[in-house]
Structures are given as C-alpha cells and as structure tokens.
Design a protein around this motif. Structure first.
Motif, PDB file in Angstrom:
ATOM      1  N   LYS A 179     -34.031  15.555  22.416  1.00 53.14           N
ATOM      2  CA  LYS A 179     -32.627  15.963  22.488  1.00 53.14           C
ATOM      3  C   LYS A 179     -31.698  14.809  22.875  1.00 53.14           C
TER       4      LYS A 179
ATOM      5  N   LEU B 158     -34.760  19.534  16.788  1.00 53.69           N
ATOM      6  CA  LEU B 158     -35.183  20.923  16.935  1.00 53.69           C
ATOM      7  C   LEU B 158     -35.069  21.312  18.404  1.00 53.69           C
ATOM      8  N   SER B 159     -34.214  22.269  18.676  1.00 56.70           N
ATOM      9  CA  SER B 159     -33.920  22.664  20.050  1.00 56.70           C
ATOM     10  C   SER B 159     -34.537  24.031  20.342  1.00 56.70           C
ATOM     11  N   ALA B 160     -35.548  24.011  21.199  1.00 53.88           N
ATOM     12  CA  ALA B 160     -36.224  25.237  21.621  1.00 53.88           C
ATOM     13  C   ALA B 160     -36.630  25.058  23.083  1.00 53.88           C
ATOM     14  N   HIS B 161     -37.077  26.139  23.702  1.00 55.78           N
ATOM     15  CA  HIS B 161     -37.471  26.052  25.113  1.00 55.78           C
ATOM     16  C   HIS B 161     -38.701  25.176  25.305  1.00 55.78           C
TER      17      HIS B 161
ATOM     18  N   GLU C 132     -42.735  28.432  18.599  1.00 53.61           N
ATOM     19  CA  GLU C 132     -41.294  28.378  18.839  1.00 53.61           C
ATOM     20  C   GLU C 132     -40.571  27.577  17.764  1.00 53.61           C
TER      21      GLU C 132
ATOM     22  N   LEU D  49     -37.467  27.736  13.692  1.00 50.14           N
ATOM     23  CA  LEU D  49     -36.349  26.894  13.274  1.00 50.14           C
ATOM     24  C   LEU D  49     -36.518  26.342  11.855  1.00 50.14           C
TER      25      LEU D  49
ATOM     26  N   VAL E  94     -28.326  19.261  15.418  1.00 50.51           N
ATOM     27  CA  VAL E  94     -29.111  20.092  16.325  1.00 50.51           C
ATOM     28  C   VAL E  94     -29.404  21.421  15.635  1.00 50.51           C
TER      29      VAL E  94
ATOM     30  N   GLN F  52     -30.949  25.072  16.222  1.00 52.73           N
ATOM     31  CA  GLN F  52     -31.358  26.022  17.257  1.00 52.73           C
ATOM     32  C   GLN F  52     -31.043  27.441  16.810  1.00 52.73           C
TER      33      GLN F  52
ATOM     34  N   ASN G  94     -29.385  30.991  17.405  1.00 49.94           N
ATOM     35  CA  ASN G  94     -28.194  31.444  18.155  1.00 49.94           C
ATOM     36  C   ASN G  94     -28.515  32.580  19.074  1.00 49.94           C
TER      37      ASN G  94
END
Length: 109
Positions: free
Chosen positions: A55, A73-76, A82, A86, A105, A107, A109
């Motif tokens: 990130k 790729l934005s995930a937990h 996960e 995306l 980015v 992710q 929503n």
C-alpha cells in the motif's frame, strides 16, 4: 497483457487472469528487488501491469517517471481467499482499451 504478481501476493492468483501472460516475481528471478528497480525492469521487459499488496508503493514512487499500471490490492490480509474477491475488479480494468498510468487502489466497497 503481461502481468506481474509482486512477491507479497499468493501465486494462486495467476489462474484468476485467463487470457493474459502472468508471472510472479519468483518466476522472473526478481526476488528481493526494490520497488524502483522493479518498476524499471517491468518497463524494460514489456510488462503492462504490476499487482501488489504494498500500500505504500503509491506514495514512494514517482509515476511520472514510471509509466506503468500498478494495481494495489487492498484487503485486510493477503490471503488468496481475500484477494481473489478483488480479481473481478482488476479484470474490468484489463478489459478496457487503455490502462491508467500509476497506482490504482483496488478494494471492495
């Protein structure tokens, strides 16, 4: 298109992008290469896209200098389960006629 999965992503994502040439950093023997040098290598070897979980990359690199698309790729967590959620969002970009230059980015929503 020619895509590279950064070393912080599971290689199990490769089949999520059929119809594209997709490689991992390990496939290219580029393990441990820093981001700026990696972006130069991508351009020099005709890659179109880097997919990463980093990130901070979008803030650390000058994308006026590196004219390549980077999907962040934005995930937990960076588990396949996960990140696979995306993949359809990335595919929408790949299906367009022109890719955006710089970091995008991705992710849910």
């Amino acid at each position: 298109m020619k895509l590279l999965l950064d070393e912080n992503l599971p290689k199990r994502l490769k089949p999520d992008f059929p119809g594209h040439e997709i490689f991992t950093v390990r496939d290219q023997n580029w393990n441990g290469i820093k981001n700026g040098e990696l972006l130069k290598l991508l351009i020099d070897t005709n890659f179109d896209v880097l997919l990463t979980f980093d990130k901070n990359l979008q803030y650390q690199q000058n994308f006026l200098k590196y004219t390549i698309t980077v999907f962040v790729l934005s995930a937990h967590i960076n588990s396949y389960e996960e990140l696979a959620k995306l993949s359809p969002l990335v595919k929408k970009y790949l299906d367009e006629n022109s890719l955006p230059v710089g970091a995008v980015v991705i992710q849910l929503n």
